[in-house]
Design an enzyme around this catalytic site. Sequence first.
Site, PDB file in Angstrom:
ATOM      1  N   ASN A 162      52.009  37.714  37.957  1.00  0.00           N
ATOM      2  CA  ASN A 162      51.945  38.197  39.345  1.00  0.00           C
ATOM      3  C   ASN A 162      51.433  37.045  40.215  1.00  0.00           C
ATOM      4  O   ASN A 162      50.250  36.701  40.158  1.00  0.00           O
ATOM      5  CB  ASN A 162      50.987  39.391  39.428  1.00  0.00           C
ATOM      6  CG  ASN A 162      50.749  39.821  40.874  1.00  0.00           C
ATOM      7  OD1 ASN A 162      51.324  39.266  41.805  1.00  0.00           O
ATOM      8  ND2 ASN A 162      49.888  40.806  41.045  1.00  0.00           N
ATOM      9  N   PRO A 163      52.322  36.452  41.015  1.00  0.00           N
ATOM     10  CA  PRO A 163      51.903  35.265  41.770  1.00  0.00           C
ATOM     11  C   PRO A 163      50.932  35.587  42.902  1.00  0.00           C
ATOM     12  O   PRO A 163      50.340  34.683  43.480  1.00  0.00           O
ATOM     13  CB  PRO A 163      53.226  34.727  42.339  1.00  0.00           C
ATOM     14  CG  PRO A 163      54.137  35.900  42.391  1.00  0.00           C
ATOM     15  CD  PRO A 163      53.719  36.834  41.294  1.00  0.00           C
ATOM     16  N   ASP A 221      43.910  43.451  36.886  1.00  0.00           N
ATOM     17  CA  ASP A 221      43.985  44.752  36.216  1.00  0.00           C
ATOM     18  C   ASP A 221      45.194  45.561  36.679  1.00  0.00           C
ATOM     19  O   ASP A 221      45.766  46.323  35.901  1.00  0.00           O
ATOM     20  CB  ASP A 221      42.702  45.548  36.487  1.00  0.00           C
ATOM     21  CG  ASP A 221      41.492  44.848  35.900  1.00  0.00           C
ATOM     22  OD1 ASP A 221      41.647  44.164  34.884  1.00  0.00           O
ATOM     23  OD2 ASP A 221      40.406  44.962  36.484  1.00  0.00           O
ATOM     24  N   GLU A 226      50.360  47.970  35.257  1.00  0.00           N
ATOM     25  CA  GLU A 226      51.805  48.140  35.448  1.00  0.00           C
ATOM     26  C   GLU A 226      52.563  47.852  34.142  1.00  0.00           C
ATOM     27  O   GLU A 226      53.465  48.600  33.755  1.00  0.00           O
ATOM     28  CB  GLU A 226      52.270  47.192  36.557  1.00  0.00           C
ATOM     29  CG  GLU A 226      53.636  47.539  37.072  1.00  0.00           C
ATOM     30  CD  GLU A 226      54.154  46.525  38.071  1.00  0.00           C
ATOM     31  OE1 GLU A 226      53.433  46.186  39.024  1.00  0.00           O
ATOM     32  OE2 GLU A 226      55.294  46.073  37.885  1.00  0.00           O
ATOM     33  N   GLY A 262      43.256  37.651  38.092  1.00  0.00           N
ATOM     34  CA  GLY A 262      43.168  38.611  39.198  1.00  0.00           C
ATOM     35  C   GLY A 262      41.848  38.496  39.916  1.00  0.00           C
ATOM     36  O   GLY A 262      41.186  37.455  39.857  1.00  0.00           O
ATOM     37  N   SER A 263      41.444  39.580  40.555  1.00  0.00           N
ATOM     38  CA  SER A 263      40.194  39.562  41.311  1.00  0.00           C
ATOM     39  C   SER A 263      39.029  40.058  40.460  1.00  0.00           C
ATOM     40  O   SER A 263      37.959  39.470  40.475  1.00  0.00           O
ATOM     41  CB  SER A 263      40.311  40.466  42.537  1.00  0.00           C
ATOM     42  OG  SER A 263      41.426  40.103  43.296  1.00  0.00           O
ATOM     43  N   THR A 264      39.238  41.126  39.721  1.00  0.00           N
ATOM     44  CA  THR A 264      38.139  41.701  38.943  1.00  0.00           C
ATOM     45  C   THR A 264      38.292  41.384  37.457  1.00  0.00           C
ATOM     46  O   THR A 264      37.310  41.050  36.791  1.00  0.00           O
ATOM     47  CB  THR A 264      38.120  43.245  39.116  1.00  0.00           C
ATOM     48  OG1 THR A 264      38.417  43.559  40.471  1.00  0.00           O
ATOM     49  CG2 THR A 264      36.770  43.813  38.745  1.00  0.00           C
ATOM     50  N   ARG A 333      37.104  40.592  49.361  1.00  0.00           N
ATOM     51  CA  ARG A 333      37.277  41.860  50.077  1.00  0.00           C
ATOM     52  C   ARG A 333      36.437  42.968  49.435  1.00  0.00           C
ATOM     53  O   ARG A 333      35.978  43.871  50.122  1.00  0.00           O
ATOM     54  CB  ARG A 333      38.760  42.263  50.124  1.00  0.00           C
ATOM     55  CG  ARG A 333      39.395  42.611  48.784  1.00  0.00           C
ATOM     56  CD  ARG A 333      40.894  42.783  48.936  1.00  0.00           C
ATOM     57  NE  ARG A 333      41.577  43.208  47.719  1.00  0.00           N
ATOM     58  CZ  ARG A 333      41.993  42.407  46.764  1.00  0.00           C
ATOM     59  NH1 ARG A 333      41.791  41.098  46.863  1.00  0.00           N
ATOM     60  NH2 ARG A 333      42.630  42.877  45.713  1.00  0.00           N
ATOM     61  N   GLU A 545      43.870  50.894  41.496  1.00  0.00           N
ATOM     62  CA  GLU A 545      44.969  51.342  42.359  1.00  0.00           C
ATOM     63  C   GLU A 545      44.572  52.681  42.983  1.00  0.00           C
ATOM     64  O   GLU A 545      43.914  53.493  42.330  1.00  0.00           O
ATOM     65  CB  GLU A 545      46.250  51.543  41.545  1.00  0.00           C
ATOM     66  CG  GLU A 545      46.686  50.337  40.745  1.00  0.00           C
ATOM     67  CD  GLU A 545      47.234  49.213  41.602  1.00  0.00           C
ATOM     68  OE1 GLU A 545      48.084  49.506  42.464  1.00  0.00           O
ATOM     69  OE2 GLU A 545      46.801  48.063  41.420  1.00  0.00           O
TER      70      GLU A 545
HETATM   71  N1  LIG Z   1      55.259  39.879  43.330  1.00  0.00           N
HETATM   72  C1  LIG Z   1      54.451  40.877  43.685  1.00  0.00           C
HETATM   73  N2  LIG Z   1      54.289  41.202  44.977  1.00  0.00           N
HETATM   74  C2  LIG Z   1      53.453  42.182  45.346  1.00  0.00           C
HETATM   75  N3  LIG Z   1      52.724  42.918  44.489  1.00  0.00           N
HETATM   76  C3  LIG Z   1      52.843  42.638  43.187  1.00  0.00           C
HETATM   77  C4  LIG Z   1      53.708  41.608  42.710  1.00  0.00           C
HETATM   78  N4  LIG Z   1      53.607  41.544  41.374  1.00  0.00           N
HETATM   79  C5  LIG Z   1      52.734  42.525  41.006  1.00  0.00           C
HETATM   80  N5  LIG Z   1      52.282  43.170  42.089  1.00  0.00           N
HETATM   81  C6  LIG Z   1      51.296  44.254  42.164  1.00  0.00           C
HETATM   82  O1  LIG Z   1      50.082  43.739  42.725  1.00  0.00           O
HETATM   83  C7  LIG Z   1      49.030  44.611  42.401  1.00  0.00           C
HETATM   84  C8  LIG Z   1      47.709  43.877  42.270  1.00  0.00           C
HETATM   85  O2  LIG Z   1      47.816  42.828  41.385  1.00  0.00           O
HETATM   86  P1  LIG Z   1      46.651  42.311  40.425  1.00  0.00           P
HETATM   87  O3  LIG Z   1      45.951  43.429  39.803  1.00  0.00           O
HETATM   88  O4  LIG Z   1      47.262  41.328  39.522  1.00  0.00           O
HETATM   89  O5  LIG Z   1      45.661  41.519  41.401  1.00  0.00           O
HETATM   90  P2  LIG Z   1      44.273  41.915  42.005  1.00  0.00           P
HETATM   91  O6  LIG Z   1      44.343  43.284  42.579  1.00  0.00           O
HETATM   92  O7  LIG Z   1      43.876  40.799  42.902  1.00  0.00           O
HETATM   93  O8  LIG Z   1      43.299  41.865  40.744  1.00  0.00           O
HETATM   94  P3  LIG Z   1      42.358  43.001  40.083  1.00  0.00           P
HETATM   95  O9  LIG Z   1      43.246  44.188  39.807  1.00  0.00           O
HETATM   96  O10 LIG Z   1      41.820  42.373  38.840  1.00  0.00           O
HETATM   97  O11 LIG Z   1      41.290  43.292  41.086  1.00  0.00           O
HETATM   98  C9  LIG Z   1      49.462  45.311  41.138  1.00  0.00           C
HETATM   99  O12 LIG Z   1      49.553  46.682  41.397  1.00  0.00           O
HETATM  100  C10 LIG Z   1      50.851  44.781  40.825  1.00  0.00           C
HETATM  101  O13 LIG Z   1      51.714  45.810  40.413  1.00  0.00           O
END
Ligand SMILES: Nc1ncnc2c1ncn2[C@@H]1O[C@H](COP(=O)(O)OP(=O)(O)OP(=O)(O)O)[C@@H](O)[C@H]1O
Length: 590
Positions: A162-163, A221, A226, A262-264, A333, A545
């Site tokens: 996930n970029p 996460d 996903e 990711g963030s967490t 955030r 989520e």
């Molecule tokens: N290319 C994309 N563009 C937008 N959203 C995406 C993409 N790829 C994945 N996602 C969605 O982005 C959401 C958040 O991603 P991710 O959990 O990796 O990062 P985060 O929220 O920063 O980290 P954490 O969940 O550890 O706090 C996920 O629900 C994932 O399904």
Amino acid sequence: MAASSAGPEFGENIILETGLEYTQKPAHVYLTSSRLIIEHRLESTSRDGNLEAGPSTDLRCLIIHLQEVVAVRADNPCSTRGKTSQLKHQQKPCLLQDDRTSQTSSFTLYVIKRISKHRWRHKSCQFVCHDYGTCQIWVDKINELLKNPEWRRPKRLLVFINPFGGKKRAVKIFQDKVQPLFEMAGIYSEVIVTKRQYHARDVIYEYDLETVDGLVSVGGDGTFSEVMNGLLDRTNSDAGIEQSFRHKPKSPSLRIGIIPAGSTDAVAYTLVGINDPVTSALQIIIGDCVGVDVTALYKKEEFLKYTITMSSYGYYGDLLQDSEHLRWMGPNRYTWSGLKTFLANRSYEGHISFLLASEEDSHPRDNSVCYAGCDKCRKAALKNEQARGDSRQLEFDLGSAGDVASVSSKRASFMMKDGWHHVRGKFSAITVVNISCRSHLSPQGLSPSSHLGDGCIDLILVQDCSRLQYLRHMIRIPNRKSDQFDFDFIQVYRVKEFSFQPVSEPEDMDVGEGEERGGCGRKRGGLVKLTTGSHRSSVWNCDGELVENPSLYIQVHCQLIKLFGRGVEDLNPDASLQCLSCCSSCDQEK
Ligand SMILES: Nc1ncnc2c1ncn2[C@@H]1O[C@H](COP(=O)(O)OP(=O)(O)OP(=O)(O)O)[C@@H](O)[C@H]1O
């Protein structure tokens, strides 16, 4: 480590023996099916600092466990001589070569090395052989042993990146830190950089999963969730299992790996004890595997999704809802939204029902931490195996709260019927924790004694309380020594099933005269229709989520998925788990 004075007594058949040269003192090298054993004479340091040989009986065995070998490579015979001098400081060769060895061959073992708290790297151990043929025999034999089917090392992986997760560094993290390790270990990875949310899930629905040994999620996460949901949906669909209310999902055969970006990163952190991409990649390479519980979420009787970390209503739900508008701030955030939510100090009224885990399943405050090789999880897996096929269904009546003897706690009324416990009250936070949920903010986790695979979930009820009380609870979370649950406004239970129903649903939330509280929609006297945005009901934060529906039913499934990993290693010096990868250059020689 045991010392041997008279030849090999390793309890395993010797497969290969010696043929390797050791420059300074005589040594024997043995290869068994699971270990490479270097037997050499002990050295002691003389007063002037020179190394000297110990008494002839002082033999020491240094052991490299093949399970912790990342790769073995024959070195180019022509470049052997130069290579030794190019090794970096941490890459001291095991068996040094002198000038005579320029015509010989050598091979290098890349072995896991624990460098600090839960952090792994690899080091190289070079072995010099008398001739090229001997070197090839050793390399081939070790490679053959690394294919031990019990270790289940992956050969092909399907990787989703996930970029946009975390600090948007997932692609770089994979390219710079993970891919070179996979290549070194001979793992082929098909990489998909996701273009949108649910891209990974949609690929998993269509992909020929027979062609890969595992899936890897590079992100946070949310991305992991996903991938996991995609794999479980696909597995159930292939097995003809309908995801109806309280369905019994099928356990997928593929393992999932997670590279934290990711963030967490609570999943990676809880699995490893740290969110370090290299450590996670090494655990994938060596084929580590651990069974992890999964919770199934239902909105009333409609299946929503599977989660693995936590589902939380109230404080963490509000925090997430607020932070979703601030994605541009990156991981910060959560701190900002956390502060705002804390200051708002909202609480929500509702009915909670839960099915307590049996006594032997222990308690969230029993201080039993889940470490690699956890006995509780092992027993739960066995019990789960035995119970499989048992079609006994517990009848669950969502509307059964009431008309029974009640025990009143300070703020919530507590009732019990048919093994189900019912609580009605006003709560600042209702959190259902499936795994301990460690993160850099709470290194011990939201529920430190929660287990990866015991088939239980921990229910944490924080009743309506003042800001000061909530703060006192929160500041104990990162603190290892204090019990974050030791407050009269907090109750914790180890449960199997859980349901929550707000006092009234957002759509038909009519407030009677005098029933006012903070938040928008407040009105004195008469009736007022509240919207979802009102503070009469919160949202659920499920694996990071949002789930907007407040009524939720949760059921845990023991070790439904297998992850690449082993669980957090116990760093306690008394623990039986020790550094298994020792060689003459290892810091942890015993
Ligand atoms: N290319 C994309 N563009 C937008 N959203 C995406 C993409 N790829 C994945 N996602 C969605 O982005 C959401 C958040 O991603 P991710 O959990 O990796 O990062 P985060 O929220 O920063 O980290 P954490 O969940 O550890 O706090 C996920 O629900 C994932 O399904």
